[in-house]
Design a protein around this motif. Structure first.
Motif, mmCIF file in Angstrom:
data_model
loop_
_atom_site.group_PDB
_atom_site.id
_atom_site.type_symbol
_atom_site.label_atom_id
_atom_site.label_comp_id
_atom_site.label_asym_id
_atom_site.label_seq_id
_atom_site.Cartn_x
_atom_site.Cartn_y
_atom_site.Cartn_z
ATOM 1 N N SER A 1 -6.671 -20.731 -41.316
ATOM 2 C CA SER A 1 -6.059 -21.830 -40.572
ATOM 3 C C SER A 1 -6.797 -23.137 -40.850
ATOM 4 O O SER A 1 -8.032 -23.166 -40.927
ATOM 5 N N ASP B 1 -8.125 -14.977 -42.487
ATOM 6 C CA ASP B 1 -7.474 -15.945 -41.600
ATOM 7 C C ASP B 1 -7.826 -17.332 -42.116
ATOM 8 O O ASP B 1 -8.992 -17.728 -42.102
ATOM 9 N N TYR C 1 0.161 -16.639 -49.238
ATOM 10 C CA TYR C 1 -0.306 -16.664 -47.854
ATOM 11 C C TYR C 1 0.738 -17.371 -46.995
ATOM 12 O O TYR C 1 1.245 -18.434 -47.379
ATOM 13 N N PRO C 2 1.076 -16.842 -45.821
ATOM 14 C CA PRO C 2 2.143 -17.446 -45.002
ATOM 15 C C PRO C 2 1.787 -18.860 -44.547
ATOM 16 O O PRO C 2 0.684 -19.102 -44.046
ATOM 17 N N GLN D 1 3.050 -20.440 -42.032
ATOM 18 C CA GLN D 1 2.928 -20.549 -40.578
ATOM 19 C C GLN D 1 1.546 -20.162 -40.093
ATOM 20 O O GLN D 1 1.026 -20.730 -39.111
ATOM 21 N N ASP D 2 0.885 -19.214 -40.798
ATOM 22 C CA ASP D 2 -0.481 -18.867 -40.410
ATOM 23 C C ASP D 2 -1.462 -19.983 -40.772
ATOM 24 O O ASP D 2 -2.452 -20.194 -40.067
ATOM 25 N N SER E 1 -2.085 -21.052 -36.963
ATOM 26 C CA SER E 1 -3.172 -20.210 -36.488
ATOM 27 C C SER E 1 -4.371 -21.088 -36.116
ATOM 28 O O SER E 1 -4.421 -22.277 -36.451
ATOM 29 N N THR F 1 -7.747 -19.780 -36.441
ATOM 30 C CA THR F 1 -8.939 -19.077 -36.899
ATOM 31 C C THR F 1 -9.136 -19.291 -38.394
ATOM 32 O O THR F 1 -8.193 -19.152 -39.176
#
Length: 481
Positions: free
Chosen positions: A247, A245, A225-226, A228-229, A233, A235
């Motif tokens: 975050s 998502d 999983y990235p 940066q997200d 992020s 969400t």
């Protein structure tokens, strides 16, 4: 020989070694303790340590290595697979069948020959009947389970022989070294020193192990999983079928929001309670008030959670949220924060009370001698002198608030959102760690491994808080020492 019986046998040999070492030292000194370099008890202590410690160390090492060796041999009997999760599940099934065979042998009085004659057909219901949670039994898993059971028995026998042999060898070596000139006190005290060092390193090793496990699993998560997200992020919406998502910010905001409300409730009440009990209350009042407050610390958190769900949440909804148009749910940040603050009061008040009582009486007497009133003495002398300890008490309360789960589940709900409304349902990092790691989900998926990234982030935040608190403590400690 079972593990408990083996440990008990080593301890009995160690006790016998103490008696034998002490008597042998006196016998070789002609019954005169003055001819011995050390006290007779030191010779017994040396013999007991040499009998027990190497044997128990060998036992711990054996128990750590044996499962690896057994599972490596058993894994070669199972169908080859490149999926680590599938291999792990297959090995877990083999272990359950192996345990089930042991239980079946006891329940139906079967011999090893009878167990060897069993076939996979119809075996699963018989194993489930004796409490083994097996799904199905195939020829491969049954063969692997038999091998697993045989290896366990064989290794268990060798473990008993070698551990008892090490214990008896240590006893023999200790008795051979027992002479009047032997420096038993020096050796036994050095032995105990190293044992104490090893015991103190357990906490360090545990911390390192926790951090490494979090780091490795977090690295695995960020490969799927990235990063940066996760960090940028806003969400949180896990979907175990993909497209999640994940975050951290909605969870982190809920954690901080609820903790701040809890500390706003607990710190003033707890600190003022501590000041009253230590400086103003008489012995009789203190005698019943302090235990009554500390009873709150012994209440299980699930009881606080039920109190939040049944009493506090509906009251806040009916008296504040609905009349002000801020919400209609009994689960809210305010509910969890208030109840968590009540839970933290005894931690902060009890520790602060002990810290304030530890301030030297000479500081109070000097302040009174200069004409200060009692309230001025508390404000300008006692509290500054006790501030490092009070900061530690508040930090303990903050750590407890950040790590609390059950009150949040029942009082604040499970909604991950960014909102300033204290009467809306939110959740925390710890609640999501539990929810992501429970249930029938694939462990290697990002939706499960995110729990380790959340745990590592929470660990880093707590570490930063500790460093900040340590800086504050040292600053004020230098000022008042």
């Amino acid at each position: 020989m079972s593990l408990g019986t083996l440990v008990l046998a080593v301890l009995i040999l160690s006790a016998a070694a103490f008696v034998a070492g002490r008597r042998l030292a006196l016998a070789r000194a002609g019954g005169d303790p003055r001819r011995l370099h050390s006290l007779p008890g030191h010779y017994g202590q040396h013999a007991a340590l040499l009998t027990a410690v190497p044997a128990l160390a060998l036992l711990v090492l054996w128990l750590a290595v044996q499962p690896l060796v057994v599972e490596q041999r058993v894994a070669s009997l199972l169908p080859a697979t490149d999926d680590a999760t599938t291999a792990s599940l297959a090995m877990a099934e083999v272990r359950r069948i192996s345990v089930g065979l042991d239980r079946l042998a006891v329940a139906e009085d079967l011999s090893d020959r009878d167990l060897a004659a069993l076939t996979p057909e119809g075996l699963a219901p018989r194993l489930r009947a004796v409490g083994a949670a097996v799904a199905d039994v195939t020829p491969e898993t049954l063969n692997a389970a038999r091998t697993h059971r045989a290896l366990q028995a064989s290794f268990g026998l060798w473990m008993s022989v070698l551990v008892l042999g090490a214990s008896l060898g240590g006893l023999a070596a200790a008795l051979l070294r027992t002479t009047p000139d032997f420096r038993a006190r020096n050796v036994s005290e050095r032995f105990i020193m190293w044992l104490l060092i090893a015991a103190s390193l357990v906490a360090v090793a545990t911390t390192v192990g926790i951090v490494l496990s979090l780091v490795f699993e977090t690295m695995h998560f960020f490969r799927l999983y990235p990063a940066q997200d996760f960090f940028f992020s806003l969400t949180w919406n896990p979907q175990f079928r993909g497209g999640s998502d994940l975050s951290i910010w909605p969870l982190l905001w809920g954690t901080i929001y609820i903790s701040i409300i809890a500390l706003v409730v607990a710190v003033p009440i707890g600190l003022l309670t501590a000041i009253y009990l230590s400086e103003y209350a008489g012995p009789r009042t203190r005698g019943w008030a302090k235990p009554a407050i500390e009873i709150l610390a012994g209440i299980p958190t699930i009881v606080y959670g039920l109190f939040a769900l049944i009493t506090v949440g509906p009251a806040l909804r009916d008296w504040f949220a609905q009349p002000l148009g801020l919400g209609s749910s009994s689960s809210s940040v305010m509910t969890a924060g208030l109840v968590m603050g009540i839970m933290l009061i005894p931690f902060i008040s009890s520790l602060s009370d002990d810290i304030i009582n530890a301030v030297p009486q000479s500081l109070r007497d000097g302040s009174y001698g200069l004409g200060a009133t009692q309230s001025e003495t508390v404000k300008q002398v006692i509290l500054p002198a006790a501030l490092p300890g009070i900061v530690g008490a508040i930090l303990l309360g903050a750590s407890r608030a950040i790590g609390e789960t059950m009150i949040v589940v029942l009082g604040a709900g499970a909604a991950a959102k960014l909102s300033m409304n204290p009467f809306e349902a939110m959740t925390t990092v710890t609640v999501k760690i539990v929810s992501q790691l429970t249930g029938d989900t694939e462990f290697a998926s990002p939706e499960t491994l995110v729990a380790f990234a959340l745990g590592l982030t929470l660990f880093v935040i707590t570490l930063v808080l500790n460093v900040l608190a340590l800086y504050i403590v040292r600053k004020y400690r230098e000022q008042y020492e």
